[in-house]
Design a protein around this motif. Structure first.
Motif, short mmCIF file in Angstrom:
data_model
loop_
_atom_site.label_atom_id
_atom_site.label_comp_id
_atom_site.label_asym_id
_atom_site.label_seq_id
_atom_site.Cartn_x
_atom_site.Cartn_y
_atom_site.Cartn_z
N VAL A 1 1.15 -26.44 14.73
CA VAL A 1 -0.15 -25.98 15.20
C VAL A 1 -0.24 -26.30 16.70
O VAL A 1 0.18 -27.36 17.14
CB VAL A 1 -1.31 -26.69 14.45
N LEU A 2 -0.78 -25.36 17.45
CA LEU A 2 -1.02 -25.58 18.87
C LEU A 2 -2.45 -26.08 19.07
O LEU A 2 -3.38 -25.52 18.49
CB LEU A 2 -0.81 -24.29 19.67
N VAL A 3 -2.61 -27.12 19.88
CA VAL A 3 -3.93 -27.62 20.24
C VAL A 3 -4.23 -27.15 21.66
O VAL A 3 -3.44 -27.37 22.58
CB VAL A 3 -3.97 -29.16 20.17
N ARG A 4 -5.36 -26.49 21.79
CA ARG A 4 -5.72 -25.91 23.08
C ARG A 4 -7.11 -26.41 23.48
O ARG A 4 -8.04 -26.38 22.66
CB ARG A 4 -5.72 -24.39 22.98
N PRO A 5 -7.28 -26.86 24.72
CA PRO A 5 -8.61 -27.30 25.17
C PRO A 5 -9.59 -26.14 25.25
O PRO A 5 -9.21 -25.05 25.70
CB PRO A 5 -8.36 -27.94 26.54
#
Length: 439
Positions: free
Chosen positions: A434-438
């Protein structure tokens, strides 16, 4: 065609016979497809149904209760049965359970299903309707599918009318022998009176569909056999034309596990509950021994191509798994979504790169500035159900941050962990990312 030597009667179902499929050809395209692809588990009268299907006069339904906002992978199996029914020149009906959902199906359950409000049922119904048009062609043509709702007749029935016109045809003695009731009682788990009436409602559905739309076949999973057969019998008692029953085996993997469960929960058919990427990955991770069977059940590939793919051995079986993942995903979510998922997998797993098409979760930029605990972030990303589960994954060496193993469960994730692409990659094992993006 049915092998008479393997035809057995069931005392619990009176005059009804269970008939297991074997390889000889049927007269109808429909049953030939059902047989060669492995759908047939039980049928009330194979010869009668075959004759009807040979004339392309089968009008078949499958019922779908509105217990959740999405159908699941078990429903995908029955949708494929309707797909092949339509492709072989017959007419499918998708029955929405606006009425029966208010009762609750006790089949396979040890406890009473949670009672849902009318508002919840209507919301669920609206949410799951869209999936049918992805697999079936709806319209006004002879073989076009139609969608109906059993609330149209069940909610209008008076109680005394139901008892007099329908209930009098049911034997309580026989109802007590049905698996949905018997197994609950044997385990000494309570069954409510409303649940006891579910089979009556489902049987009446069959009669109404026969009268209103000329329906003559009900299909479903083998756990519905008793309910479906009751509908066949009720139709006979209430003067409908001949009705038929056809079920498929409940899904299990070659290792005996119940199919359709992942670490994230159920495999839903709605993209907003189970993404096309996750759906593709689910099929890509199929056990080797199941590839051929699932290609037959969940794709529309020709049988000769499936025969070629299921003969692959060793590392080559992975190519067959990719075909399975592509075809099943394309059928439900479209070819573009399948190709995008395959490319994401190639970039992530084969090239070790970072694909922006991976599932993404957004977190407040301010939180990243202060730093977020790795355990909490894993829960937020849906990679763990709780902090304690995430901690166990860390202790087991299964957690990675930007492809680096995390050894400290007190580790925080902050702005400094963002890659040049402006994301942080969380990984659980080798296959879940999973990518965490601000935000």
């Amino acid at each position: 065609m049915i092998n008479p030597a393997r035809t057995t009667s069931r005392p619990n179902d009176a005059h009804v016979f269970i008939q297991e499929s074997s390889m000889p050809a049927h007269k109808s395209d429909f049953l030939n497809v059902m047989d060669e692809r492995g759908f047939i588990h039980q049928c009330s009268d194979v010869e009668g149904l075959d004759a009807l299907a040979a004339k392309r006069e089968v009008v078949a339904y499958v019922g779908y209760d509105c217990t959740a906002p999405s159908l699941h992978i078990g429903n995908f199996l029955s949708l494929m049965m309707l797909y092949w029914l339509q492709r072989t020149g017959n007419k499918p009906i998708t029955l929405m359970g606006g009425g029966t959902t208010m009762v609750g199906d006790p089949s396979g359950k040890d406890e009473t299903r949670a009672m849902r409000t009318v508002e919840e049922i209507e919301a669920n119904k609206a949410s799951i309707k869209g999936v049918f048009a992805k697999v079936l062609k709806f319209g006004d043509g002879q073989t076009d599918a139609i969608m109906v709702d059993n609330a149209d007749w069940l909610l209008k029935l008076g109680y005394i009318e139901m008892l007099r016109e329908v209930g009098r045809h049911f034997s309580v003695n026989r109802m007590l022998t049905m698996d949905s009731v018997r197994l609950r009682l044997e385990r000494e788990h309570e069954m409510s009176f409303i649940e006891f009436n579910y089979m009556v409602c489902q049987s009446y559905d069959y009669v109404q569909l026969a009268r209103r739309y000329g329906c003559n076949l009900q299909m479903g999973g083998s756990d519905q056999w008793g309910n479906i057969i009751n509908g066949v019998d009720l139709g006979r008692r209430m003067g409908t034309h001949q009705l038929y029953a056809l079920t498929t085996a409940l899904l299990t993997t070659a290792s005996g596990a119940k199919m359709g469960k992942t670490a994230q929960g159920a495999v839903w058919l709605n993209a907003n509950q189970f993404s096309p990427w996750d759906f593709w990955q689910y099929w890509r991770n199929t056990e080797d021994a199941d590839v051929g069977r699932f290609l037959k059940l969940f794709t529309t590939l020709p049988m000769d191509e499936i025969s070629r793919l299921e003969k692959l051995q060793g590392a080559e079986i992975n190519e067959a798994k990719k075909v399975l993942a592509n075809e099943a995903t394309a059928l439900l979510h479209g070819r573009e979504a399948a190709e995008k998922a395959e490319e994401t997998a190639r970039t992530t797993f084969e090239e070790g790169g970072l694909s922006q098409s991976l599932p993404t979760v957004e977190v407040p930029a301010a939180a990243l500035k202060d730093g977020i605990g790795i355990l909490s972030l894993f829960v937020t990303a849906g990679l763990a159900a709780s902090n304690s589960e995430a901690r166990r994954h860390v202790q087991g060496g299964a957690v990675r941050l930007n492809d680096v193993v995390v050894k400290d469960d007190r580790r925080t994730v902050a702005e400094a962990d963002l890659t040049a692409e402006g994301v942080t990659k969380l990984s659980l094992g080798r296959k879940r990312h999973v990518l965490v993006r601000p935000a």
